[in-house]
Design a protein around this motif. Structure first.
Motif, PDB file in Angstrom:
ATOM      1  N   SER A  87       0.846  -1.214   0.000  1.00  0.00           N
ATOM      2  CA  SER A  87       0.000   0.000   0.000  1.00  0.00           C
ATOM      3  C   SER A  87       0.874   1.254   0.000  1.00  0.00           C
ATOM      4  O   SER A  87       0.496   2.256  -0.621  1.00  0.00           O
ATOM      5  N   GLU A  88       2.069   1.192   0.598  1.00  0.00           N
ATOM      6  CA  GLU A  88       2.972   2.348   0.501  1.00  0.00           C
ATOM      7  C   GLU A  88       3.408   2.548  -0.951  1.00  0.00           C
ATOM      8  O   GLU A  88       3.487   3.670  -1.449  1.00  0.00           O
ATOM      9  N   VAL A  89       3.664   1.431  -1.635  1.00  0.00           N
ATOM     10  CA  VAL A  89       4.083   1.528  -3.040  1.00  0.00           C
ATOM     11  C   VAL A  89       2.945   2.106  -3.873  1.00  0.00           C
ATOM     12  O   VAL A  89       3.141   2.961  -4.735  1.00  0.00           O
ATOM     13  N   LYS A  90       1.703   1.677  -3.570  1.00  0.00           N
ATOM     14  CA  LYS A  90       0.545   2.159  -4.324  1.00  0.00           C
ATOM     15  C   LYS A  90       0.464   3.689  -4.209  1.00  0.00           C
ATOM     16  O   LYS A  90       0.208   4.389  -5.189  1.00  0.00           O
ATOM     17  N   GLU A  91       0.743   4.225  -2.994  1.00  0.00           N
ATOM     18  CA  GLU A  91       0.702   5.689  -2.803  1.00  0.00           C
ATOM     19  C   GLU A  91       1.745   6.367  -3.681  1.00  0.00           C
ATOM     20  O   GLU A  91       1.459   7.379  -4.322  1.00  0.00           O
ATOM     21  N   VAL A  92       2.932   5.786  -3.758  1.00  0.00           N
ATOM     22  CA  VAL A  92       3.983   6.360  -4.616  1.00  0.00           C
ATOM     23  C   VAL A  92       3.483   6.416  -6.054  1.00  0.00           C
ATOM     24  O   VAL A  92       3.622   7.409  -6.755  1.00  0.00           O
ATOM     25  N   PHE A  93       2.816   5.349  -6.505  1.00  0.00           N
ATOM     26  CA  PHE A  93       2.298   5.330  -7.879  1.00  0.00           C
ATOM     27  C   PHE A  93       1.220   6.394  -8.053  1.00  0.00           C
ATOM     28  O   PHE A  93       1.207   7.120  -9.053  1.00  0.00           O
ATOM     29  N   GLU A  94       0.291   6.507  -7.052  1.00  0.00           N
ATOM     30  CA  GLU A  94      -0.801   7.492  -7.166  1.00  0.00           C
ATOM     31  C   GLU A  94      -0.240   8.912  -7.281  1.00  0.00           C
ATOM     32  O   GLU A  94      -0.775   9.754  -7.984  1.00  0.00           O
ATOM     33  N   GLU A  95       0.884   9.171  -6.566  1.00  0.00           N
ATOM     34  CA  GLU A  95       1.462  10.529  -6.594  1.00  0.00           C
ATOM     35  C   GLU A  95       2.253  10.788  -7.880  1.00  0.00           C
ATOM     36  O   GLU A  95       2.690  11.887  -8.140  1.00  0.00           O
ATOM     37  N   SER A  96       2.451   9.733  -8.680  1.00  0.00           N
ATOM     38  CA  SER A  96       3.259   9.924  -9.904  1.00  0.00           C
ATOM     39  C   SER A  96       2.355  10.403 -11.042  1.00  0.00           C
ATOM     40  O   SER A  96       1.135  10.309 -10.959  1.00  0.00           O
ATOM     41  N   PRO A  97       2.923  10.890 -12.136  1.00  0.00           N
ATOM     42  CA  PRO A  97       2.107  11.378 -13.269  1.00  0.00           C
ATOM     43  C   PRO A  97       1.629  10.255 -14.182  1.00  0.00           C
ATOM     44  O   PRO A  97       0.972  10.498 -15.183  1.00  0.00           O
ATOM     45  N   PHE A  98       1.912   9.000 -13.855  1.00  0.00           N
ATOM     46  CA  PHE A  98       1.618   7.897 -14.765  1.00  0.00           C
ATOM     47  C   PHE A  98       0.210   7.333 -14.586  1.00  0.00           C
ATOM     48  O   PHE A  98      -0.469   7.635 -13.626  1.00  0.00           O
ATOM     49  N   LEU A  99      -0.176   6.472 -15.545  1.00  0.00           N
ATOM     50  CA  LEU A  99      -1.479   5.800 -15.482  1.00  0.00           C
ATOM     51  C   LEU A  99      -1.370   4.654 -14.470  1.00  0.00           C
ATOM     52  O   LEU A  99      -0.514   3.783 -14.621  1.00  0.00           O
ATOM     53  N   VAL A 100      -2.191   4.681 -13.417  1.00  0.00           N
ATOM     54  CA  VAL A 100      -2.132   3.637 -12.382  1.00  0.00           C
ATOM     55  C   VAL A 100      -3.337   2.719 -12.556  1.00  0.00           C
ATOM     56  O   VAL A 100      -4.449   3.076 -12.176  1.00  0.00           O
ATOM     57  N   PRO A 101      -3.177   1.522 -13.169  1.00  0.00           N
ATOM     58  CA  PRO A 101      -4.319   0.639 -13.418  1.00  0.00           C
ATOM     59  C   PRO A 101      -4.888   0.093 -12.105  1.00  0.00           C
ATOM     60  O   PRO A 101      -4.277   0.261 -11.043  1.00  0.00           O
ATOM     61  N   GLU A 102      -6.048  -0.600 -12.196  1.00  0.00           N
ATOM     62  CA  GLU A 102      -6.732  -1.173 -11.042  1.00  0.00           C
ATOM     63  C   GLU A 102      -5.757  -1.923 -10.120  1.00  0.00           C
ATOM     64  O   GLU A 102      -5.335  -1.420  -9.111  1.00  0.00           O
ATOM     65  N   ASP A 103      -5.318  -3.098 -10.539  1.00  0.00           N
ATOM     66  CA  ASP A 103      -4.477  -3.907  -9.633  1.00  0.00           C
ATOM     67  C   ASP A 103      -3.003  -3.627  -9.944  1.00  0.00           C
ATOM     68  O   ASP A 103      -2.244  -4.519 -10.307  1.00  0.00           O
ATOM     69  N   SER A 104      -2.603  -2.350  -9.788  1.00  0.00           N
ATOM     70  CA  SER A 104      -1.250  -1.952 -10.229  1.00  0.00           C
ATOM     71  C   SER A 104      -0.161  -2.467  -9.291  1.00  0.00           C
ATOM     72  O   SER A 104       1.002  -2.504  -9.650  1.00  0.00           O
ATOM     73  N   VAL A 105      -0.541  -2.860  -8.052  1.00  0.00           N
ATOM     74  CA  VAL A 105       0.476  -3.332  -7.093  1.00  0.00           C
ATOM     75  C   VAL A 105      -0.023  -4.629  -6.477  1.00  0.00           C
ATOM     76  O   VAL A 105      -1.147  -4.693  -5.984  1.00  0.00           O
ATOM     77  N   GLY A 106       0.785  -5.682  -6.540  1.00  0.00           N
ATOM     78  CA  GLY A 106       0.333  -6.948  -5.947  1.00  0.00           C
ATOM     79  C   GLY A 106       1.429  -7.991  -5.939  1.00  0.00           C
ATOM     80  O   GLY A 106       2.545  -7.734  -6.392  1.00  0.00           O
ATOM     81  N   ILE A 107       1.102  -9.166  -5.384  1.00  0.00           N
ATOM     82  CA  ILE A 107       2.052 -10.283  -5.350  1.00  0.00           C
ATOM     83  C   ILE A 107       1.762 -11.175  -6.557  1.00  0.00           C
ATOM     84  O   ILE A 107       0.607 -11.520  -6.812  1.00  0.00           O
ATOM     85  N   MET A 108       2.777 -11.480  -7.319  1.00  0.00           N
ATOM     86  CA  MET A 108       2.646 -12.291  -8.534  1.00  0.00           C
ATOM     87  C   MET A 108       2.354 -13.738  -8.158  1.00  0.00           C
ATOM     88  O   MET A 108       3.005 -14.298  -7.288  1.00  0.00           O
ATOM     89  N   ASP A 109       1.384 -14.327  -8.831  1.00  0.00           N
ATOM     90  CA  ASP A 109       1.085 -15.746  -8.628  1.00  0.00           C
ATOM     91  C   ASP A 109       2.261 -16.555  -9.206  1.00  0.00           C
ATOM     92  O   ASP A 109       2.717 -16.290 -10.314  1.00  0.00           O
ATOM     93  N   GLY A 110       2.774 -17.501  -8.434  1.00  0.00           N
ATOM     94  CA  GLY A 110       3.963 -18.266  -8.839  1.00  0.00           C
ATOM     95  C   GLY A 110       3.838 -18.890 -10.224  1.00  0.00           C
ATOM     96  O   GLY A 110       4.782 -18.856 -11.016  1.00  0.00           O
TER      97      GLY A 110
END
Ligand SMILES: Nc1nc2c(ncn2[C@@H]2O[C@H](COP(=O)(O)OP(=O)(O)O)[C@@H](O)[C@H]2O)c(=O)[nH]1
Ligand SMILES: [Ca+2]
Length: 402
Positions: free
Chosen positions: A120-143
């Motif tokens: 969630s801290e990373v998500k905030e960094v993305f929200e504050e950036s000028p880029f397009l932040v998609p729905e599930d932009s931050v998560g744990i990759m399924d193996g």
């Protein structure tokens, strides 16, 4: 600047250059939050056909899981990398450039709430950036996706996904906390003898693939060190010593991984060398992995720690990589483990790492001594990593292309 250059620069500014040249180029930003480091891949795509025009790659150590108790600091390492993308992507494209971060085994080994705090801290960094932040932009990759996406990356870059000759290549990825094996089974027999959750079908570039893939959590190189020392998945009592015959006899040291401190050292009295070390790592892999018969004869691409350890011991060229047989790892492991004093400048874990790689390939996956491995970290100057495959899916899901 001479006024001639200024004139030239003006001519090529975004709003005056021929629109088709600019409209064709677009970007995608994919973060790989690995257990030993965080990496940013800034891909440049050309619209007309699935073509990667270029990649900017940067990495930072340690990985997010090292900040398990300081999530803001962890996110700062992501922000430092993202600031590079602000400079690399033309401002008029920022709002159309998606940014995504997928964490792998390092965060899978963390507690749910610590992993979520970091994400969630990373998500905030993305929200504050000028880029397009998609729905599930931050998560744990399924193996299972991790293996498939790396397979897509390598087979796309080697041209196996566009050409008619579906002579695809299998991939081996040795991370710090997990290891992946992925290939396209050729024989019906393989499909019959493979556990259901090892087989995944998916659609890509209008073809359907049914791949064999598995991510073995705890079998990455660093996790395997702890397993060999008998320290994985256990509450470490402060000051507890972990010893191994894979380590230099007189070594006494401490080591931090996944936010835990370990005391470890060599066997002063006991045995040291390849033979006793192989028996120790065998306990970690013997009977723990699925052995598909089909792969015994086929060659594989291998990267991440397979590449790093082969390069560290001059089995391959550090920049260009190389081709070797499984037996080359075993021979090098014997050389290092039985002459530890000669290698004291290298990492004290070099003998253990090479012996683990040997046991993982031979007793784990069941490869032969003469199985060919193609060690590479780039293909056509693009990193061999799951991130390109993940970006293709991202662009597809955003309806941006492919
Ligand atoms: N050159 C390069 N090396 C990589 C890449 N991804 C991982 N590695 C190497 O593989 C090692 C372990 O992989 P990592 O991703 O941290 O562990 P994982 O989270 O278990 O997959 C790293 O220390 C890197 O040296 C990559 O994209 N490019
Ligand atoms: Ca990785």
């Amino acid at each position: 600047h001479s006024n001639r250059e200024m004139w030239f620069q003006d001519f090529l500014s975004p709003n005056t250059c021929p629109i088709n040249a600019k409209a064709n180029t677009f970007y995608g930003i994919m973060f790989d939050a690995g257990s030993t480091g965080t990496r940013i891949h800034i891909y440049t795509f050309v619209q007309k056909s699935p073509e990667v025009e270029g990649e900017i790659f940067e990495s930072v150590k340690p990985g997010l899981s090292a900040y398990a108790d300081q999530p803001e600091k962890g996110a700062e390492t992501v922000k430092a990398l993202l600031d590079m993308a602000v400079d690399a992507v033309p401002p008029h494209l920022w709002k159309k450039t998606p940014v995504v971060l997928k964490a792998t085994a390092g965060l899978r080994l963390l507690s749910e709430e610590k992993a979520q705090a970091l994400l969630s801290e990373v998500k905030e960094v993305f929200e504050e950036s000028p880029f397009l932040v998609p729905e599930d932009s931050v998560g744990i990759m399924d193996g299972s996706h991790e293996g498939i996406l790396a397979w897509i990356t390598v087979n796309f870059l080697t041209g196996q996904l566009s050409g008619q000759n579906q002579q695809t290549v299998g991939i081996l990825d040795l991370g710090g906390a997990s290891t992946q094996i992925t290939f396209l089974p050729r024989f019906e027999e393989t499909l019959k003898e493979t556990p259901e959750d090892f087989l995944t079908s998916f659609e890509m570039f209008n073809s359907t693939y049914k791949l064999y893939t598995h991510s073995y959590l705890g079998f990455g190189l660093k996790a395997a060190r702890l397993a060999t020392l008998g320290a994985l998945n256990m509450e470490v009592v402060d000051g507890q010593m972990f010893r191994s015959s894979c380590l230099p006899k007189h070594l006494e040291a401490e080591w931090h991984f996944g936010g835990v401190k370990y005391q470890y050292g060599g066997n002063k009295e006991g045995e040291t060398g390849f033979k006793p070390c192989y028996l120790e790592v065998l306990k970690v892999v013997k009977g723990k992995l699925h052995q598909p018969d089909e792969i015994r004869g086929s060659s594989f691409y291998a990267f991440s720690y397979y590449y790093d350890r082969a390069a560290d011991t001059n089995l391959i060229d550090y920049e260009r990589g190389g081709v070797l047989e499984v037996r080359n790892f075993e021979r090098k492991a014997k050389e290092v483990c039985d002459n530890m004093e000669r290698y004291n400048s290298a990492s004290p874990f070099l003998c253990m790492d090479l012996t683990y790689i040997t046991a993982l390939l031979k007793e784990g996956f069941g490869f032969r001594d003469n199985t060919i491995l193609k060690l590479t970290k780039k293909v056509n100057n693009i990193e061999t990593s799951w991130t390109l495959g993940a970006t293709f899916y991202l662009l597809q899901s955003l309806g941006m292309t492919y």
